[in-house]
Structures are given as structure tokens and as C-alpha cells.
Design a protein around this motif. Structure first.
Motif, PDB file in Angstrom:
ATOM      1  N   PHE A 153       0.832  -1.208   0.000  1.00 55.86           N
ATOM      2  CA  PHE A 153       0.000   0.000   0.000  1.00 55.86           C
ATOM      3  C   PHE A 153       0.867   1.258   0.000  1.00 55.86           C
ATOM      4  CE2 PHE A 153      -2.261   3.473   2.022  1.00 55.86           C
ATOM      5  CZ  PHE A 153      -3.473   3.465   1.336  1.00 55.86           C
ATOM      6  N   LYS A 154       1.937   1.264   0.807  1.00 58.47           N
ATOM      7  CA  LYS A 154       2.791   2.446   0.894  1.00 58.47           C
ATOM      8  C   LYS A 154       3.564   2.694  -0.400  1.00 58.47           C
ATOM      9  CE  LYS A 154       3.427   2.147   5.905  1.00 58.47           C
ATOM     10  NZ  LYS A 154       4.401   1.961   7.001  1.00 58.47           N
ATOM     11  N   THR A 155       3.758   1.661  -1.195  1.00 60.59           N
ATOM     12  CA  THR A 155       4.392   1.816  -2.502  1.00 60.59           C
ATOM     13  C   THR A 155       3.392   2.302  -3.535  1.00 60.59           C
ATOM     14  OG1 THR A 155       5.891  -0.009  -1.950  1.00 60.59           O
ATOM     15  CG2 THR A 155       5.766   0.632  -4.266  1.00 60.59           C
ATOM     16  N   TRP A 156       2.213   1.753  -3.502  1.00 57.63           N
ATOM     17  CA  TRP A 156       1.169   2.010  -4.498  1.00 57.63           C
ATOM     18  C   TRP A 156       0.505   3.379  -4.332  1.00 57.63           C
ATOM     19  CZ3 TRP A 156      -1.790  -0.067  -8.536  1.00 57.63           C
ATOM     20  CH2 TRP A 156      -3.107   0.341  -8.627  1.00 57.63           C
ATOM     21  N   PHE A 157       0.106   3.708  -3.105  1.00 53.22           N
ATOM     22  CA  PHE A 157      -0.770   4.857  -2.892  1.00 53.22           C
ATOM     23  C   PHE A 157      -0.154   6.202  -3.259  1.00 53.22           C
ATOM     24  CE2 PHE A 157      -2.893   8.108  -0.330  1.00 53.22           C
ATOM     25  CZ  PHE A 157      -4.203   7.920  -0.764  1.00 53.22           C
ATOM     26  N   PRO A 158       1.119   6.479  -2.934  1.00 53.89           N
ATOM     27  CA  PRO A 158       1.664   7.800  -3.299  1.00 53.89           C
ATOM     28  C   PRO A 158       1.665   8.071  -4.800  1.00 53.89           C
ATOM     29  CG  PRO A 158       3.045   6.760  -1.645  1.00 53.89           C
ATOM     30  CD  PRO A 158       2.073   5.714  -2.111  1.00 53.89           C
ATOM     31  N   LEU A 159       1.706   7.021  -5.616  1.00 56.54           N
ATOM     32  CA  LEU A 159       1.724   7.201  -7.067  1.00 56.54           C
ATOM     33  C   LEU A 159       0.338   7.240  -7.687  1.00 56.54           C
ATOM     34  CD1 LEU A 159       4.654   4.797  -8.005  1.00 56.54           C
ATOM     35  CD2 LEU A 159       4.718   7.289  -7.886  1.00 56.54           C
ATOM     36  N   THR A 160      -0.640   6.643  -7.020  1.00 55.79           N
ATOM     37  CA  THR A 160      -1.965   6.510  -7.634  1.00 55.79           C
ATOM     38  C   THR A 160      -3.044   7.317  -6.934  1.00 55.79           C
ATOM     39  OG1 THR A 160      -2.560   4.605  -6.263  1.00 55.79           O
ATOM     40  CG2 THR A 160      -1.378   4.160  -8.346  1.00 55.79           C
ATOM     41  N   ARG A 161      -2.883   7.553  -5.621  1.00 53.83           N
ATOM     42  CA  ARG A 161      -3.925   8.154  -4.773  1.00 53.83           C
ATOM     43  C   ARG A 161      -5.208   7.326  -4.818  1.00 53.83           C
ATOM     44  NH1 ARG A 161       0.283  10.834  -4.441  1.00 53.83           N
ATOM     45  NH2 ARG A 161       0.365  13.045  -3.850  1.00 53.83           N
ATOM     46  N   VAL A 162      -5.065   6.030  -5.089  1.00 52.30           N
ATOM     47  CA  VAL A 162      -6.196   5.106  -5.150  1.00 52.30           C
ATOM     48  C   VAL A 162      -6.107   4.155  -3.964  1.00 52.30           C
ATOM     49  CG1 VAL A 162      -7.303   3.257  -6.474  1.00 52.30           C
ATOM     50  CG2 VAL A 162      -6.343   5.242  -7.661  1.00 52.30           C
ATOM     51  N   GLU A 163      -7.208   3.982  -3.248  1.00 53.66           N
ATOM     52  CA  GLU A 163      -7.227   3.063  -2.119  1.00 53.66           C
ATOM     53  C   GLU A 163      -7.005   1.632  -2.597  1.00 53.66           C
ATOM     54  OE1 GLU A 163      -7.477   4.025   0.943  1.00 53.66           O
ATOM     55  OE2 GLU A 163      -8.005   6.129   0.642  1.00 53.66           O
ATOM     56  N   LEU A 164      -6.301   0.853  -1.800  1.00 57.71           N
ATOM     57  CA  LEU A 164      -6.011  -0.540  -2.129  1.00 57.71           C
ATOM     58  C   LEU A 164      -6.487  -1.404  -0.974  1.00 57.71           C
ATOM     59  CD1 LEU A 164      -4.538  -2.334  -4.272  1.00 57.71           C
ATOM     60  CD2 LEU A 164      -2.500  -2.146  -2.827  1.00 57.71           C
ATOM     61  N   ASP A 165      -7.435  -2.282  -1.258  1.00 57.04           N
ATOM     62  CA  ASP A 165      -7.965  -3.174  -0.235  1.00 57.04           C
ATOM     63  C   ASP A 165      -6.993  -4.322   0.026  1.00 57.04           C
ATOM     64  OD1 ASP A 165      -9.848  -5.794   0.337  1.00 57.04           O
ATOM     65  OD2 ASP A 165     -10.650  -3.979   1.259  1.00 57.04           O
ATOM     66  N   PHE A 166      -7.027  -4.868   1.227  1.00 59.80           N
ATOM     67  CA  PHE A 166      -6.153  -5.992   1.557  1.00 59.80           C
ATOM     68  C   PHE A 166      -6.290  -7.137   0.560  1.00 59.80           C
ATOM     69  CE2 PHE A 166      -6.159  -4.231   5.968  1.00 59.80           C
ATOM     70  CZ  PHE A 166      -4.788  -4.188   6.150  1.00 59.80           C
ATOM     71  N   LEU A 167      -7.501  -7.409   0.103  1.00 68.74           N
ATOM     72  CA  LEU A 167      -7.724  -8.550  -0.768  1.00 68.74           C
ATOM     73  C   LEU A 167      -7.357  -8.268  -2.221  1.00 68.74           C
ATOM     74  CD1 LEU A 167     -11.065  -9.983   0.654  1.00 68.74           C
ATOM     75  CD2 LEU A 167      -8.703 -10.501   1.292  1.00 68.74           C
TER      76      LEU A 167
END
Length: 223
Positions: A153-167
Motif C-alpha cells: 500500500f505504501k508503494t502504491w498509494f503515493p503514485l496513484t492516490r487510489v485506495e487498495l484493499d487488503f484482498l
């Protein structure tokens, strides 16, 4: 400890101390936690003291680390970074944006997750291949899975600003030969975003009572 999971071009700083040096916060940082309880103030200051050490190691002037959407750390221009804190451990890492698109780190106590959390964070395929509980009382795989997903999540979110669910992240762990306490992992995402990979490679480590994970997303040669 965190430096064992990251390449040399990522500046790392960590501490097992619970308090930061007196006066270590910038005034604008202090305002962010002015109404928080003392424990929160201490962890907030301690992890930012680590961030300042990482800045120095990278040759970046010391600067405040403010908060963006969902508490995302806001790093100095031209850099990317990540921070983590849990009881007894704080860490921060920083890299040049010319080399790294994003980096995510997470540290957790190497102990079982609270009841009911395992079922929330894991999908059927993960439950089929990830041991529940501790292996030889060394690796609590449920907690390690949680940590790996936090790093994703910490890798993904700063670039996308899209929430990422655990699943939406499916994790496969691998153990390094000759050791049962470190290795690598792959995260396959079911969510897509422009210019973002579907697969992420990370590393994990169990040491000193902590489960630590890290992902580095490098700048591609063609970028």
C-alpha cells in the motif's frame, strides 16, 4: 535493521528508542500532533528524527515531513520515502526520485494478529499457502502477511492516490536458503492503474522480535 532489506542507494535510518531528541520537530510538524496523546507525539517525533538522519545520509537538507492524504508523508522535492513505527521500533527510508519511483516499508511485532484479522486480510489462495501462526515459533506468518500488504500500500498509494484493499494484493512468500527468518515475496495486484505494474517484488526479515518488509519500485531504464 531496515537497511538489510534495501539497496545501497536508499538511505535508511532506524531506532529502537521510543523517544526522539528534545526539540527535534519543526514547528509545523509539532502542530500536527499538538492535541495528540504523549505516546503518539513520541512516535511521531522519533520516526521524523529517523527521516532527518536519512536526509543527511542522502545529502538532502533537513526539512519537515508533513502529512498528505491518508497521512501519507510528504517528502522534499526530488525524493521519495517511507516511514514505519511500532512498539519498540521506528524507521525511515529515502531515495532520489531519479532512481526510485516509490518505496514502502513496514515493521510489526512478530506475534499473532488479533483474532479475526487473519480472515479479513487474507484471500483463499493466501490461506492455502501461508501457514497460520508461527513456524517453529520463529515466523508469525499472519503478521508477516499483514506487514507485506502494508508495504504494498505504501508503494502504491503515493503514485496513484487510489485506495487498495487488503484482498486486492495476493502475496506469495519465499524463504532464503539456509535461513527461516528472511526471504522475498511477490505481490500480485488485481487492481490496475495507469503506468503501474501489477506485480511487486519485496523482501522480508524477522529479527529482534519484529517482522519487517520492504518494496522498492525503481525508475525503469526507459523512464
Amino acid at each position: 535493521m531496515i537497511e538489510r532489506l534495501l539497496p545501497a542507494y536508499v538511505a535508511c535510518a532506524d531506532t529502537y528508542e521510543t523517544d526522539a531528541p528534545a526539540g527535534s520537530l519543526y514547528p509545523e510538524e509539532a502542530r500536527l500532533v499538538a492535541t495528540s496523546v504523549d505516546r503518539r507525539k513520541h512516535e511521531f517525533a522519533a520516526v521524523r528524527a529517523c527521516a532527518r538522519r536519512a536526509m543527511a545520509d542522502l545529502g538532502v537538507p533537513a526539512a519537515p515531513v508533513m502529512r498528505g492524504h491518508r497521512g501519507m508523508p510528504l517528502w522534499p522535492d526530488g525524493t521519495v520515502g517511507s516511514m514505519t513505527h511500532c512498539d519498540g521500533y521506528r524507521a525511515a527510508v529515502l531515495a532520489r526520485a531519479s532512481q526510485v519511483r516509490a518505496v514502502g516499508i513496514d515493521a510489526e511485532p512478530n506475534e499473532p494478529l488479533p483474532p479475526g484479522v487473519w480472515e479479513v486480510i487474507s484471500g483463499p489462495s493466501e490461506r492455502a499457502r501461508t501457514p497460520l501462526g508461527a513456524s517453529g515459533r520463529t515466523v508469525h506468518w499472519d503478521r508477516l502477511l499483514f506487514s507485506a500488504k502494508e508495504s504494498v500500500f505504501k508503494t502504491w498509494f503515493p503514485l496513484t492516490r487510489v485506495e487498495l484493499d487488503f484482498l486486492e494484493a495476493d502475496i506469495t512468500f519465499r524463504t532464503s536458503p539456509g535461513t527461516g527468518t528472511e526471504g522475498t515475496f511477490t505481490a500480485e495486484l488485481s487492481l490496475t492503474a495507469p503506468d503501474m505494474p501489477r506485480s511487486y517484488e519485496g523482501r522480508w526479515l524477522i529479527d529482534g522480535g519484529f517482522a519487517v518488509t520492504a518494496i522498492v519500485l525503481p525508475v525503469s531504464p526507459s523512464a
